[in-house]
Write a protein that holds these residues in place. Structure first.
Motif, mmCIF file in Angstrom:
data_model
loop_
_atom_site.group_PDB
_atom_site.id
_atom_site.type_symbol
_atom_site.label_atom_id
_atom_site.label_comp_id
_atom_site.label_asym_id
_atom_site.label_seq_id
_atom_site.Cartn_x
_atom_site.Cartn_y
_atom_site.Cartn_z
ATOM 1 N N GLN A 31 -0.977 -15.490 -7.543
ATOM 2 C CA GLN A 31 -1.403 -14.794 -8.733
ATOM 3 C C GLN A 31 -1.900 -13.382 -8.488
ATOM 4 O O GLN A 31 -2.491 -12.815 -9.277
ATOM 5 N N GLY A 32 -1.719 -12.687 -7.469
ATOM 6 C CA GLY A 32 -2.238 -11.351 -7.312
ATOM 7 C C GLY A 32 -1.210 -10.281 -7.577
ATOM 8 O O GLY A 32 -1.551 -9.134 -7.781
ATOM 9 N N GLY A 33 0.053 -10.595 -7.585
ATOM 10 C CA GLY A 33 1.081 -9.579 -7.700
ATOM 11 C C GLY A 33 1.877 -9.712 -8.966
ATOM 12 O O GLY A 33 1.881 -10.737 -9.618
ATOM 13 N N SER A 34 2.516 -8.662 -9.312
ATOM 14 C CA SER A 34 3.364 -8.652 -10.492
ATOM 15 C C SER A 34 4.758 -9.117 -10.101
ATOM 16 O O SER A 34 5.268 -8.717 -9.062
ATOM 17 N N PRO A 35 5.398 -9.947 -10.918
ATOM 18 C CA PRO A 35 6.719 -10.436 -10.542
ATOM 19 C C PRO A 35 7.792 -9.361 -10.618
ATOM 20 O O PRO A 35 8.903 -9.573 -10.205
ATOM 21 N N SER A 36 7.452 -8.186 -11.139
ATOM 22 C CA SER A 36 8.462 -7.159 -11.258
ATOM 23 C C SER A 36 8.358 -6.097 -10.167
ATOM 24 O O SER A 36 9.059 -5.112 -10.208
ATOM 25 N N GLN A 37 7.475 -6.267 -9.205
ATOM 26 C CA GLN A 37 7.319 -5.320 -8.110
ATOM 27 C C GLN A 37 7.260 -6.075 -6.786
ATOM 28 O O GLN A 37 6.787 -7.198 -6.727
ATOM 29 N N TRP A 38 7.714 -5.422 -5.726
ATOM 30 C CA TRP A 38 7.553 -5.982 -4.397
ATOM 31 C C TRP A 38 6.062 -5.984 -4.067
ATOM 32 O O TRP A 38 5.345 -5.047 -4.414
ATOM 33 N N SER A 39 5.574 -6.996 -3.390
ATOM 34 C CA SER A 39 4.155 -7.071 -3.061
ATOM 35 C C SER A 39 3.776 -6.079 -1.966
ATOM 36 O O SER A 39 2.616 -5.691 -1.859
ATOM 37 N N THR A 40 4.732 -5.679 -1.143
ATOM 38 C CA THR A 40 4.498 -4.666 -0.105
ATOM 39 C C THR A 40 5.693 -3.729 -0.076
ATOM 40 O O THR A 40 6.780 -4.060 -0.547
ATOM 41 N N GLY A 41 5.496 -2.585 0.528
ATOM 42 C CA GLY A 41 6.572 -1.603 0.625
ATOM 43 C C GLY A 41 7.540 -1.919 1.751
ATOM 44 O O GLY A 41 7.244 -2.705 2.657
ATOM 45 N N LEU A 42 8.682 -1.279 1.708
ATOM 46 C CA LEU A 42 9.718 -1.489 2.717
ATOM 47 C C LEU A 42 9.224 -1.125 4.114
ATOM 48 O O LEU A 42 9.578 -1.777 5.085
ATOM 49 N N TYR A 43 8.394 -0.101 4.213
ATOM 50 C CA TYR A 43 7.949 0.373 5.525
ATOM 51 C C TYR A 43 6.539 -0.086 5.874
ATOM 52 O O TYR A 43 5.880 0.515 6.718
ATOM 53 N N ASP A 44 6.074 -1.163 5.272
ATOM 54 C CA ASP A 44 4.755 -1.734 5.590
ATOM 55 C C ASP A 44 4.852 -2.798 6.681
ATOM 56 O O ASP A 44 4.085 -3.753 6.704
ATOM 57 N N CYS A 45 5.789 -2.624 7.590
ATOM 58 C CA CYS A 45 6.058 -3.629 8.624
ATOM 59 C C CYS A 45 4.838 -3.957 9.457
ATOM 60 O O CYS A 45 4.628 -5.100 9.848
ATOM 61 N N PHE A 46 4.004 -2.949 9.737
ATOM 62 C CA PHE A 46 2.866 -3.174 10.621
ATOM 63 C C PHE A 46 1.701 -3.872 9.934
ATOM 64 O O PHE A 46 0.676 -4.121 10.558
ATOM 65 N N SER A 47 1.852 -4.223 8.663
ATOM 66 C CA SER A 47 0.815 -5.025 8.010
ATOM 67 C C SER A 47 0.866 -6.468 8.513
ATOM 68 O O SER A 47 -0.072 -7.225 8.323
ATOM 69 N N ASP A 48 1.963 -6.846 9.155
ATOM 70 C CA ASP A 48 2.111 -8.156 9.795
ATOM 71 C C ASP A 48 2.755 -7.908 11.153
ATOM 72 O O ASP A 48 3.968 -8.056 11.328
ATOM 73 N N VAL A 49 1.935 -7.489 12.126
ATOM 74 C CA VAL A 49 2.439 -7.079 13.440
ATOM 75 C C VAL A 49 3.204 -8.201 14.156
ATOM 76 O O VAL A 49 4.287 -7.955 14.696
ATOM 77 N N PRO A 50 2.711 -9.449 14.172
ATOM 78 C CA PRO A 50 3.484 -10.491 14.861
ATOM 79 C C PRO A 50 4.900 -10.664 14.286
ATOM 80 O O PRO A 50 5.865 -10.777 15.042
ATOM 81 N N ASN A 51 5.019 -10.672 12.962
ATOM 82 C CA ASN A 51 6.348 -10.805 12.370
ATOM 83 C C ASN A 51 7.189 -9.560 12.630
ATOM 84 O O ASN A 51 8.389 -9.655 12.854
#
Length: 173
Positions: free
Chosen positions: A30-50
Motif C-alpha cells: 500500500q505505499g506506492g501508486s499502481p501507475s508508477q514504478w516504485s523505484t527508478g531505473l537507475y536506483d540499482c544501488f538501493s539493493d546492493v546485493p541484488n
C-alpha cells in the motif's frame, strides 16, 4: 437515458487500489501508486546485493522475475537457464527478457519509461532487471520464495486475519 455517475476524482497518492475502485493486484503493497514504478531505473544501488547478483549472474535475477510474472507456470530455474542459453549462443538475452517487462507493466499498469521496453533491456539490461526485481519486492513478493511460496504465505496470512465484519456503530437495541 444519461449516465448519472459523478466524474472520477483523481487517485490519492498512497491510497490502495481497492479504495479507488480498481482491482487490487495480488500482494500489493500500500505505499506506492499502481501507475508508477516504485523505484527508478537507475536506483540499482538501493539493493546492493541484488545489484551485484544481477551484474554477475543476471540469469538468476531474471529467473526469479519470470517465475513471478508467469504466476508459477515456469520455474525460475527453467527461465533462468533459457536466459543463460540465449545469452551464451546469441548474446541477445534482452530480446527474451523485455517480454517479461512488458507483461509486468501491463499487469501492474506501469508506464513504459524512460523509453520502450525493448530499448530499456537492450541498453540497460542489468538496470532493467534490478528495477523489475525491486518492483515485485515492493508489491509484497518475497523473491526467495518463488510463486508457490508467496501464494502459501498469502494464504497463511489470510487465515490469521480478522474474519468478523468491522463494528459500524449506531445499531443499539
Amino acid at each position: 437515458m444519461e449516465d448519472s455517475h459523478p466524474p472520477e476524482a483523481p487517485p490519492e497518492y498512497g491510497q490502495p487500489p481497492a479504495a479507488r475502485g480498481m482491482p487490487m493486484p495480488a500482494l500489493h503493497v500500500q505505499g506506492g501508486s499502481p501507475s508508477q514504478w516504485s523505484t527508478g531505473l537507475y536506483d540499482c544501488f538501493s539493493d546492493v546485493p541484488n545489484c551485484c547478483l544481477t551484474c554477475w549472474c543476471p540469469c538468476i535475477t531474471f529467473g526469479k522475475i519470470a517465475e513471478i510474472v508467469d504466476k508459477g507456470s515456469t520455474s525460475n530455474r527453467a527461465s533462468g537457464s533459457l536466459y543463460g542459453i540465449i545469452t551464451v549462443f546469441t548474446g541477445c538475452s534482452c530480446i527474451y527478457s523485455y517480454l517479461y517487462r512488458s507483461r509486468m507493466r501491463t499487469e501492474y499498469m506501469l508506464p513504459e519509461t524512460p523509453c520502450g521496453d525493448c530499448l530499456v533491456h537492450c541498453f540497460c539490461e542489468a538496470c532493467a532487471l534490478c528495477q523489475e526485481y525491486r518492483e515485485l519486492q515492493h508489491r509484497g513478493f518475497d523473491m526467495s520464495l518463488g510463486w508457490e511460496g508467496n501464494m502459501e504465505k498469502q494464504n497463511q496470512n489470510k487465515g490469521q486475519g480478522i474474519t468478523a465484519a468491522p463494528y459500524a456503530g449506531g445499531m443499539n437495541r
